[in-house]
Structures are given as structure tokens and as C-alpha cells.
Design a protein around this motif. Structure first.
Motif, short mmCIF file in Angstrom:
data_model
loop_
_atom_site.label_atom_id
_atom_site.label_comp_id
_atom_site.label_asym_id
_atom_site.label_seq_id
_atom_site.Cartn_x
_atom_site.Cartn_y
_atom_site.Cartn_z
N ILE A 1 -1.70 -10.59 9.31
CA ILE A 1 -2.59 -9.49 9.68
C ILE A 1 -3.01 -8.83 8.37
CG2 ILE A 1 -2.90 -7.42 11.05
CD1 ILE A 1 -2.29 -9.94 12.69
N VAL A 2 -4.27 -9.02 8.01
CA VAL A 2 -4.78 -8.67 6.68
C VAL A 2 -5.32 -7.24 6.67
CG1 VAL A 2 -6.48 -9.28 4.91
CG2 VAL A 2 -5.29 -11.08 6.18
N SER A 3 -5.08 -6.54 5.56
CA SER A 3 -5.50 -5.15 5.42
C SER A 3 -6.99 -5.03 5.10
CB SER A 3 -4.69 -4.48 4.30
OG SER A 3 -5.19 -3.20 4.01
N SER A 4 -7.67 -4.12 5.78
CA SER A 4 -9.06 -3.81 5.45
C SER A 4 -9.13 -2.75 4.34
CB SER A 4 -9.81 -3.32 6.69
OG SER A 4 -9.09 -2.29 7.34
N TRP A 5 -7.97 -2.40 3.78
CA TRP A 5 -7.91 -1.54 2.60
C TRP A 5 -7.58 -2.34 1.35
CZ3 TRP A 5 -7.03 4.20 2.22
CH2 TRP A 5 -7.57 4.87 3.32
N GLY A 6 -7.42 -3.65 1.49
CA GLY A 6 -7.17 -4.49 0.33
C GLY A 6 -8.42 -4.62 -0.51
N TYR B 1 6.66 -7.39 5.99
CA TYR B 1 5.78 -6.23 6.00
C TYR B 1 5.52 -5.74 4.58
CZ TYR B 1 3.89 -1.72 7.64
OH TYR B 1 3.08 -0.64 7.91
N LEU B 2 4.24 -5.61 4.24
CA LEU B 2 3.82 -5.09 2.94
C LEU B 2 3.10 -3.76 3.17
CD1 LEU B 2 2.16 -8.36 1.54
CD2 LEU B 2 4.59 -7.79 1.65
N ASN B 3 3.64 -2.69 2.61
CA ASN B 3 3.05 -1.38 2.85
C ASN B 3 3.44 -0.44 1.71
OD1 ASN B 3 1.76 0.77 4.20
ND2 ASN B 3 3.66 1.36 5.23
N ALA B 4 2.62 0.60 1.52
CA ALA B 4 2.85 1.51 0.40
C ALA B 4 3.53 2.81 0.79
CB ALA B 4 1.50 1.84 -0.27
N TRP B 5 3.61 3.11 2.08
CA TRP B 5 4.02 4.44 2.52
C TRP B 5 5.33 4.41 3.30
CZ3 TRP B 5 0.73 7.19 -0.13
CH2 TRP B 5 -0.56 6.68 -0.34
N ASP C 1 -6.96 -0.66 9.30
CA ASP C 1 -5.79 0.10 8.87
C ASP C 1 -5.85 1.53 9.40
OD1 ASP C 1 -5.63 -2.25 7.33
OD2 ASP C 1 -4.51 -1.22 5.76
N HIS C 2 -7.06 2.09 9.46
CA HIS C 2 -7.22 3.47 9.91
C HIS C 2 -8.31 3.55 10.97
CE1 HIS C 2 -5.12 5.97 6.59
NE2 HIS C 2 -4.68 4.73 6.52
N LEU D 1 6.35 -16.16 12.83
CA LEU D 1 6.40 -15.26 11.67
C LEU D 1 5.07 -14.52 11.60
CD1 LEU D 1 7.80 -15.47 8.19
CD2 LEU D 1 5.33 -15.17 8.35
N VAL D 2 5.16 -13.22 11.37
CA VAL D 2 3.96 -12.41 11.20
C VAL D 2 4.07 -11.64 9.89
CG1 VAL D 2 2.49 -10.58 12.15
CG2 VAL D 2 3.70 -12.15 13.69
N LEU D 3 3.13 -11.90 9.00
CA LEU D 3 3.03 -11.15 7.75
C LEU D 3 2.04 -10.01 7.99
CD1 LEU D 3 2.68 -12.54 4.14
CD2 LEU D 3 1.33 -10.59 4.90
N VAL D 4 2.52 -8.79 7.91
CA VAL D 4 1.67 -7.61 8.15
C VAL D 4 1.41 -6.93 6.82
CG1 VAL D 4 1.41 -5.45 9.40
CG2 VAL D 4 2.75 -7.33 10.41
N TRP D 5 0.14 -6.78 6.49
CA TRP D 5 -0.25 -6.17 5.22
C TRP D 5 -0.99 -4.86 5.51
CZ3 TRP D 5 -4.70 -8.60 1.86
CH2 TRP D 5 -4.93 -7.80 0.72
N GLY D 6 -0.39 -3.74 5.13
CA GLY D 6 -1.03 -2.45 5.29
C GLY D 6 -0.67 -1.75 6.59
N GLU D 7 -1.32 -0.61 6.82
CA GLU D 7 -1.04 0.24 7.97
C GLU D 7 -1.83 -0.20 9.20
OE1 GLU D 7 -0.69 4.63 6.67
OE2 GLU D 7 -2.13 3.79 5.25
N GLY D 8 -1.52 0.45 10.32
CA GLY D 8 -2.39 0.38 11.47
C GLY D 8 -2.03 -0.62 12.56
N LEU D 9 -1.04 -1.46 12.37
CA LEU D 9 -0.69 -2.43 13.42
C LEU D 9 0.44 -1.89 14.30
CD1 LEU D 9 -1.19 -5.35 14.52
CD2 LEU D 9 0.85 -6.00 13.23
N ASP D 10 0.25 -1.99 15.59
CA ASP D 10 1.30 -1.67 16.55
C ASP D 10 2.29 -2.82 16.57
OD1 ASP D 10 2.92 -1.05 18.67
OD2 ASP D 10 1.31 -1.00 20.17
N PHE D 11 3.51 -2.56 16.08
CA PHE D 11 4.52 -3.62 16.01
C PHE D 11 4.93 -4.11 17.39
CE2 PHE D 11 6.62 -3.89 11.60
CZ PHE D 11 5.41 -3.68 10.97
#
Length: 481
Positions: free
Chosen positions: A323-328, A415-419, A351-352, A394-404
């Protein structure tokens, strides 16, 4: 096209231009307060006077902002007569202006200060007491007005009438009792672009509550960036502490790595000279609590160990999904594509989403898509809505906004996230990543215009850059096919 001469230099103007427009377009400076290239011309400050030669050798003086060019016109911007008129004008403008530069947030970037030294530089000739007006008057919950500093240029009033269209500001009373006031219907408080009046105010009359008395402008430096608040991708300046003015007092060091204010960086192809208030609030968004420690099933781990575990999980997966980030950034998205190719089935997520109460979309700048690089991500991975297959292991989640809750219960999660977020501890592997202010990159907006953002701060220790992380995660997973 009419040709005219300004200060001995012959230039060709466009039909219908004023002397001010022709001079500005050709790099010739004429001072101004009330004039603005994107607003109507009131001609009320009178500081932009220029001299025009007459056939008998004389010279008449008039304002440049409202003077049409004509064929053969000879203009002087710095003659004796012009300088004398500007000096008198500055005496008039500063007649009731308080000498409080030492506590004024505009000090250091105030055109009234600059012009005083350039065209006047003397004490007031008035022997009368200054007329006092309201101080720290609340125009809205975002903006404070100091009427004693106001020079009645009406830029702010014209902005709300001509640009934001809120009609939120007006002038009451006359002469030296004139005051800027907000409309009684509350339209200024609801104006999504209200903070632009702070930028265009040539003096320290309109002040940002969030920046008031926070830092001197000479302590700060601007770094060119892109607002990630929506798919418009407005270009902005992020103002932050200069290294030579770093705070050293205990408990103050965090201010050295924070954004103090955001202002527009003019870009005719994207946002012109404006940004919305959401862009001004980026310091809050970027100042959220950061995730700085990698985790394995919620337990702290060192970054190399987390990367190795994630790489092993990706390599072992039979039905991996990303799941790719639209903030990347474009660079990060390209690195992901190069690292994984079609090894991971990729979906782009938002993501938002719009926050309650915010303007979702309008005809000026604001876009409904609240992500800066949906266009760049969709160009590489398509625009399908995220739909995680039930057999994904396997699910690679990049960034915010996904309902786990959408992830299959048996699937491993990287999971890759900054916050700091609750989901971080639910992942099999969590890897903290850098944010926009900690790297260079580009976003592509909804119209296909690509804009650059630059690094402001070093990333925290233990945090990875996604652009270099993806190759490391794919190293044992076969990489691109």
C-alpha cells in the motif's frame, strides 16, 4: 508597443501598462506601499511618485502605479523633485506611526523602515502628539491588528474583495481616524486565505497569532519547499532557525529543528503569490510526535535488525501486497518501483482525507485530494483503490491513512511510518522513516507540474530514508523481475 525612457534607459512597454508595471517588468525599482501586482490600483500611498519630462525642460511629478505609458515618455525615478516629494510623503505616512520597531514582528522585513532610511531618514517635523488607535485588536482567531501601525494602504481589504472573495475586511471612519475592521458577519474568520493579508501588509499592522513574538526574522532562514496539504502542491518557504542563531538554553534545543512559519514562494504555474491557511499550519502537522525507534511486534529493535527481519518476511511471502503512500516523493516512488517491480502488487492510498470543518475544494487553490503526490504515485502504480486480497500473506504499508482492519488477520505486516501512532506496535516489523523536511525531493501536482522541496534538518538517529530503504528491503527478495 509604446517605447519610453526611464532613467536614461529606453524600454518597450506593453499596450495598456502603467509606468509601474513597465518599470517592474524591466527590473527598474519604484517604491510602493499600496500597489500590488495582483490587486486593483487605489493610488492612495503616493510613495511611487516619478517625474515626467515636459517639452520645455520642466518636470511634473505623479504616481507611477496609475500612470499609463505613452510613446516617447521620459521618466525619472530618482530626480531631486521626486526625492523631495517622497521625503514629504514619508513624513506624512509616519506622522502618527509609533516608533516601536524594537518590539515589532515586522522589523527586519518592513518596507516602511526601508523607505524611511532611503527617502527620509530624519526625525518627524511634527510637534503635535501622535493620534493613538487600538492595539492588539483581534480580527480573527488567527490575526491580530495594531491600528497604530496601519498606514491605510488597503491591501488587506482589496485582497478579501478581489482574491479570496470573502469581503471580510473594510475601512471604517475617515482621515487619521480610519481603521481596518472585520465584517460583522464573521466572513473574515472563515476566510481560508486570510493569512495572506499578513504577508502583503507592508508594515507590522497585521500579525500572525501563531508567530507573534516567536522569533526575529533575522534569526531565521527560508528553505524552498512544497505544501503537502493538497494536490495543488503550492510552493512555499519554510522558515527555521539559522545555524548561527541556534538556541542553547536547556529545553530549547527542539526549536532548532522546528518550522517557525510558512510563507508563499511565488510560482505562477501553481499558486501565484498565495497559499491557503492550511499551508500556514504546516508547523503543527510537521511538529507531531515522531516515531524514532524501530519495532518488532511492538518491542523496540535496532534499525538494521528491523530491516533484516522485514527483508526476510518479504522474501518468504507468496502473495505480497504493498500500500503505497501518496505523500512519497517522486524519488521515493521511483526507488520503490525499481526495488520491487511487480514482486509486490501495489495500490496507492490516500494518506490524508479532509478534516472536519476544513474547506474541501474551491475555485482558487484548494483541491479535494489532500495528498501532494497522488499524481506521481498513480503514474507508477495506477489509480486503483486499495483492495487487499484475502489471500495476501504479507502487506507492506507505507505512510498514514490505512485502516489496519482491512488487512487479512493471517498476513504479516511491514509498516513504514514517520509518526507515533497505535498501528506502529501492531506491525510485525515497524520501521520509522524520515519526513519531508529531512530530505530533498519532488512532488507532481494534479496538473502535472513538478515542484521541488529541500532539506531543512537532519533526520533523527534510528530513522530511515525510504529512498534508500526500499533497495535494502528488496535485496534478498529478488528485486525487480
Amino acid at each position: 508597443m509604446p517605447r519610453l525612457t526611464i532613467d536614461g534607459r529606453e524600454i518597450e512597454a506593453k499596450a495598456g501598462q502603467t509606468v509601474m508595471e513597465a518599470a517592474t517588468e524591466n527590473g527598474i525599482f519604484i517604491p510602493y506601499f499600496c500597489w500590488h501586482p495582483k490587486l486593483s490600483v487605489p493610488g492612495n500611498c503616493r510613495i511611487c511618485v516619478v517625474g515626467v519630462a515636459e517639452k520645455d525642460g520642466g518636470e511634473w511629478v505623479e504616481i507611477a502605479c496609475n500612470m499609463p505609458v505613452s510613446e516617447g515618455m521620459v521618466v525619472f525615478t530618482n530626480s531631486e523633485k521626486v526625492r523631495a516629494r517622497r521625503k514629504a510623503t514619508m513624513q506624512f505616512i509616519t506622522l502618527n506611526h509609533p516608533v516601536d520597531c524594537g518590539i515589532c514582528d515586522k522589523a527586519g522585513e518592513c518596507t516602511l523602515q526601508d523607505y524611511h532610511y532611503e527617502y527620509n531618514g530624519e526625525r518627524s517635523v511634527s510637534v503635535d502628539a501622535k493620534v493613538h488607535a487600538t492595539k492588539h485588536y483581534a480580527l480573527s482567531n488567527r490575526i491580530v491588528l495594531d491600528n497604530e501601525r496601519c498606514i491605510q494602504c488597503t491591501r488587506c481589504v482589496r485582497f478579501t474583495r478581489e482574491i479570496s472573495k470573502s469581503n471580510g475586511l473594510g475601512m471604517v471612519n475617515r482621515a487619521d481616524h480610519s481603521l481596518v475592521r472585520a465584517a460583522e458577519d464573521g466572513s473574515f474568520a472563515n476566510d481560508a486565505y486570510s493569512d495572506n493579508v499578513i504577508d502583503i501588509c507592508p508594515v507590522g499592522a497585521l500579525l500572525s497569532r501563531s508567530f507573534l513574538h516567536k522569533a526575529r526574522v533575522w534569526y531565521l532562514k527560508p528553505t524552498a519547499s512544497v505544501c503537502p496539504g493538497c494536490s495543488r502542491g503550492c510552493t512555499v518557504n519554510l522558515w527555521h532557525r539559522r545555524p548561527e542563531w541556534r538556541l542553547k538554553a536547556p529545553g530549547m534545543q527542539a526549536a532548532n529543528a522546528s518550522v517557525d512559519r510558512v510563507t508563499p514562494l511565488e510560482n505562477p504555474a501553481v499558486n501565484g503569490p498565495w497559499i491557503c491557511n492550511k499551508g500556514r499550519d504546516l508547523p503543527k502537522l510537521l511538529g507531531r510526535a515522531r516515531a524514532e525507534v524501530a519495532m518488532l511486534k511492538g518491542k523496540p529493535a535496532d534499525l538494521p535488525g528491523a530491516i533484516a527481519q522485514a527483508r526476510s518476511l518479504i522474501a518468504a511471502a507468496r502473495r505480497p501486497v504493498a500500500i503505497v503512500s501518496s505523500w512519497g516523493s517522486n524519488e521515493e516512488l521511483a526507488a520503490f518501483k525499481a526495488a520491487f517491480g511487480t514482486r509486490l502488487e501495489a495500490f496507492v492510498k490516500a494518506d490524508h482525507l479532509p478534516e472536519p470543518g476544513e474547506v474541501v475544494e474551491d475555485s482558487l487553490l484548494i483541491r479535494a485530494d489532500k495528498n501532494p503526490n497522488t499524481t506521481g504515485a498513480a503514474a507508477l502504480f495506477g489509480d486503483r483503490a486499495p483492495a487487499i486480497p484475502k489471500d495476501a500473506d504479507l502487506v507492506l504499508v507505507w505512510g498514514e491513512g490505512l485502516d489496519f482492519g482491512l488487512i487479512p488477520p493471517a498476513a504479516k505486516i511491514v509498516y513504514l511510518n514517520a509518526w507515533l501512532q497505535p498501528e506502529n506496535g501492531h506491525a510485525d516489523v515497524f520501521i520509522p522513516t524520515s519526513i519531508q523536511t529531512e530530505r530533498d525531493g519532488h512532488y507532481t501536482n494534479f496538473a502535472g507540474v513538478t515542484s521541488a522541496f529541500s532539506k531543512c534538518f537532519a533526520k533523527p538517529a534510528g530513522v530511515a530514508d525510504a529512498e534508500t530503504l526500499f533497495p535494502a528491503l528488496a535485496a534478498a527478495g529478488g528485486g525487480a523481475p
